[in-house]
Design a protein around this motif. Structure first.
Motif, PDB file in Angstrom:
ATOM      1  N   UNK A   1      62.867 -59.225 -44.154  1.00 46.95           N
ATOM      2  CA  UNK A   1      62.251 -58.081 -43.491  1.00 46.95           C
ATOM      3  C   UNK A   1      61.746 -58.474 -42.109  1.00 46.95           C
ATOM      4  N   UNK A   2      61.887 -57.599 -41.126  1.00 41.80           N
ATOM      5  CA  UNK A   2      61.339 -57.884 -39.799  1.00 41.80           C
ATOM      6  C   UNK A   2      59.815 -57.833 -39.772  1.00 41.80           C
ATOM      7  N   UNK A   3      59.185 -57.286 -40.820  1.00 41.56           N
ATOM      8  CA  UNK A   3      57.724 -57.199 -40.887  1.00 41.56           C
ATOM      9  C   UNK A   3      57.232 -58.042 -42.067  1.00 41.56           C
ATOM     10  N   UNK A   4      56.842 -59.309 -41.819  1.00 45.12           N
ATOM     11  CA  UNK A   4      56.440 -60.174 -42.935  1.00 45.12           C
ATOM     12  C   UNK A   4      55.114 -59.769 -43.567  1.00 45.12           C
ATOM     13  N   UNK A   5      54.284 -58.997 -42.869  1.00 47.00           N
ATOM     14  CA  UNK A   5      52.990 -58.588 -43.407  1.00 47.00           C
ATOM     15  C   UNK A   5      53.176 -57.484 -44.444  1.00 47.00           C
ATOM     16  N   UNK A   6      54.004 -56.508 -44.108  1.00 44.47           N
ATOM     17  CA  UNK A   6      54.318 -55.429 -45.066  1.00 44.47           C
ATOM     18  C   UNK A   6      55.828 -55.239 -45.123  1.00 44.47           C
ATOM     19  N   UNK A   7      56.510 -56.167 -45.796  1.00 46.20           N
ATOM     20  CA  UNK A   7      57.970 -56.094 -45.827  1.00 46.20           C
ATOM     21  C   UNK A   7      58.444 -54.857 -46.576  1.00 46.20           C
ATOM     22  N   UNK A   8      59.544 -54.293 -46.088  1.00 47.64           N
ATOM     23  CA  UNK A   8      60.143 -53.129 -46.738  1.00 47.64           C
ATOM     24  C   UNK A   8      61.604 -53.456 -47.024  1.00 47.64           C
ATOM     25  N   UNK A   9      61.870 -54.107 -48.162  1.00 46.86           N
ATOM     26  CA  UNK A   9      63.250 -54.490 -48.464  1.00 46.86           C
ATOM     27  C   UNK A   9      64.139 -53.324 -48.848  1.00 46.86           C
ATOM     28  N   UNK A  10      63.571 -52.123 -48.947  1.00 46.96           N
ATOM     29  CA  UNK A  10      64.309 -50.955 -49.414  1.00 46.96           C
ATOM     30  C   UNK A  10      64.903 -50.167 -48.245  1.00 46.96           C
ATOM     31  N   UNK A  11      64.382 -50.338 -47.032  1.00 43.43           N
ATOM     32  CA  UNK A  11      64.884 -49.631 -45.862  1.00 43.43           C
ATOM     33  C   UNK A  11      66.271 -50.143 -45.502  1.00 43.43           C
ATOM     34  N   UNK A  12      67.152 -49.235 -45.174  1.00 47.69           N
ATOM     35  CA  UNK A  12      68.532 -49.604 -44.838  1.00 47.69           C
ATOM     36  C   UNK A  12      68.793 -49.602 -43.338  1.00 47.69           C
ATOM     37  N   UNK A  13      67.819 -49.178 -42.560  1.00 47.64           N
ATOM     38  CA  UNK A  13      68.046 -49.016 -41.133  1.00 47.64           C
ATOM     39  C   UNK A  13      68.542 -47.634 -40.777  1.00 47.64           C
ATOM     40  N   UNK A  14      68.947 -46.850 -41.778  1.00 43.37           N
ATOM     41  CA  UNK A  14      69.313 -45.443 -41.586  1.00 43.37           C
ATOM     42  C   UNK A  14      68.096 -44.618 -41.956  1.00 43.37           C
ATOM     43  N   UNK A  15      67.557 -43.808 -41.059  1.00 40.56           N
ATOM     44  CA  UNK A  15      66.333 -43.055 -41.358  1.00 40.56           C
ATOM     45  C   UNK A  15      66.461 -42.238 -42.642  1.00 40.56           C
ATOM     46  N   UNK A  16      65.476 -42.421 -43.515  1.00 43.83           N
ATOM     47  CA  UNK A  16      65.447 -41.635 -44.736  1.00 43.83           C
ATOM     48  C   UNK A  16      66.356 -42.123 -45.838  1.00 43.83           C
ATOM     49  N   UNK A  17      67.007 -43.271 -45.654  1.00 46.60           N
ATOM     50  CA  UNK A  17      67.933 -43.793 -46.661  1.00 46.60           C
ATOM     51  C   UNK A  17      67.407 -45.132 -47.162  1.00 46.60           C
ATOM     52  N   UNK A  18      67.310 -45.261 -48.499  1.00 54.07           N
ATOM     53  CA  UNK A  18      66.727 -46.450 -49.117  1.00 54.07           C
ATOM     54  C   UNK A  18      67.667 -47.021 -50.179  1.00 54.07           C
TER      55      UNK A  18
END
Length: 497
Positions: free
Chosen positions: A453-470
């Motif tokens: 994840x680009x955010x190590x403090x609050x990682x979001x491994x479910x985001x795909x980079x497409x808005x609204x798609x997990x």
């Protein structure tokens, strides 16, 4: 079609796939007031939780997942209140028995005194390094079954992490009895990793954490009961399900504000295609699948004739002559070779849940006196690890191991069915090449599941980079198993946006 975020659409969320994570995500979203549709390719929901009649009417077999140590303690299942939707756990007093041969075995008891007596000289070391008492179990499970990040309870996680990062080879040096070493190795090898690999002790520690408290239970009526409870929860909240609809392209989906994919990384790549940002697509293409499994289901005229009494009082039995048999098999499979001699993971659910076979055709026989005597069929299963995508039938090799440890086993087999790793992959698209974990359990893929994840403090491994798609399958943190936590956390992140 409309893109995520569009207005005037029929659905707030569409969930693709109805495995434990897809159904959990859908139920969480629906209970939050979202309009939810689940789209499933198969004719029945459940994914790895599905059960079916394979040989005779009224005899229920679990098609994949069968025993649920993490399901019983899942924060997601607890929050959804699955007990209110009919789910009942059946928990044996013996969580796990490892059978070495027809004369020797070792068991993990839920009762502390019985467990200490069984483990003998290693009881103190096991209690110090593996066992988790009930008052700490909830804290540990809530911390481990979540995305990696700053822990809310640093000390328990630091203690767990220090042990989990070791290899099984190194971790088991703490035990003096070879039986204890083999017992732990079998639990750790559920993750299909080499015993010498860094981090290979972690899956064993997690699976064994409930063994002395909430145990290793099965779902009454079959694993399908978990899926049915999730479906009940979803429908009670207004969600809908459509089966028999396979999605191969994003444009085939109905318009919605959000989409959740309980699919393999490979399927997600195929469906989203060029919509994925190039950096995300590259990371997904680096995803690696683990070994596969070859599974055999049995219909029996009598229970397995174990000589070990503890093997008759559990839902889960491991079969391996010694530590080396497990280590050699896992090393061979990791290098793309079939084990010379497989070790087995197996179970007999009808020991605890005879109703699974009560409706069998063999339900009554004529007794010697001419009356009617009740005779119930019995259900058993076993599987071993094989290279990913293997089409080799390991059924006879597995039966040989069962006969070695339970002489007379062949005589009680009424029918059997083998599914190779390749066939399991065809049965469930998430089991790529027969990998029931939806991705290799390497240290890199544990730390970045499915990508860093680009955010190590609050990682979001479910985001795909497409808005609204997990992505919400077990390819994401916290990984494999029927606990629903990947779907739970994906829904949490989606609801927060």
């Amino acid at each position: 079609m409309d893109h995520p975020g569009a207005t005037n659409v029929a659905w707030d969320a569409v969930v693709v796939g109805s495995g434990p994570n897809g159904l959990t995500a859908a139920a969480m979203l629906a209970r939050a007031g979202r309009r939810v549709l689940v789209v499933e390719a198969a004719s029945t929901v459940g994914g790895g939780m599905r059960s079916a009649e394979l040989f005779e009417p009224g005899v229920v077999h679990d098609l994949c997942s069968a025993v649920h140590p993490l399901g019983r303690v899942s924060p997601a299942f607890a929050e959804l209140g699955l007990a209110d939707h009919g789910l009942r756990w059946l928990t044996p007093e013996v969580s796990l028995t490892h059978v070495f041969d027809a004369r020797s075995s070792v068991a993990l008891h839920r009762d502390g005194a019985a467990g200490a007596e069984e483990l003998g000289i290693d009881a103190a070391a096991w209690r110090r390094l593996v066992a988790v008492d009930e008052k700490h179990l909830t804290t540990l499970i809530s911390q481990v079954l979540r995305p990696l990040g700053l822990p809310r309870h640093p000390w328990p996680m630091a203690r767990f992490g220090a042990r989990a990062l070791r290899s099984v080879d190194r971790f088991t040096r703490a035990f003096d009895d070879h039986r204890t070493r083999t017992l732990f190795a079998g639990a750790a090898a559920h993750a299909m990793v080499e015993m010498s690999a860094a981090g290979s002790a972690g899956p064993g520690l997690l699976l064994l954490a409930p063994s002395s408290t909430t145990g290793w239970p099965i779902a009454r009526g079959g694993s399908q009961a978990i899926a049915d409870a999730l479906v009940s929860c979803l429908r009670e909240a207004g969600g809908e399900i459509e089966t028999g609809r396979r999605i191969t392209a994003f444009d085939e989906l109905p318009p919605a504000h959000q989409y959740y994919f309980d699919t393999s990384v490979t399927s997600l790549l195929d469906v989203l295609g060029a919509r994925l940002p190039s950096r995300v697509a590259r990371a997904y293409r680096r995803w690696r699948y683990g070994p596969g499994v070859c599974k055999i289901d049995f219909l029996l005229s009598e229970p397995i004739p174990w000589r070990s009494e503890s093997a008759t009082r559990t839902a889960t039995v491991h079969v391996a002559q010694d530590y080396r048999q497990i280590a050699d098999a896992e090393t061979a499979v990791a290098h793309g070779e079939h084990p010379r001699r497989p070790w087995l993971l197996c179970g007999e659910p009808t020991r605890l849940d005879p109703l699974r076979a009560e409706g069998s055709a063999g339900g009554e026989t004529t007794s010697a006196g001419g009356g009617r005597a009740h005779s119930t069929r019995h259900v058993a299963w076993a599987y071993c690890h094989v290279p990913n995508g293997s089409s080799r039938d390991m059924g006879e090799a597995m039966i040989d191991e069962l006969e070695r440890c339970a002489p007379g086993f062949r005589d009680v087999v009424v029918a059997s069915r083998v599914q190779t790793a390749a066939q399991l992959g065809e049965h469930d698209a998430n089991f790529v090449g027969g990998d029931i974990g939806c991705g290799a359990t390497s240290l890199r893929q544990i730390l970045g599941r499915p990508r860093f994840s680009p955010n190590p403090v609050r990682p979001n491994p479910y985001a795909t980079g497409v808005p609204g798609v997990y992505l919400c399958s077990s390819a994401t943190a916290p990984g494999g198993g029927v606990h629903g936590m990947s779907g739970y956390w994906a829904a949490k992140f989606g609801l927060a946006e």
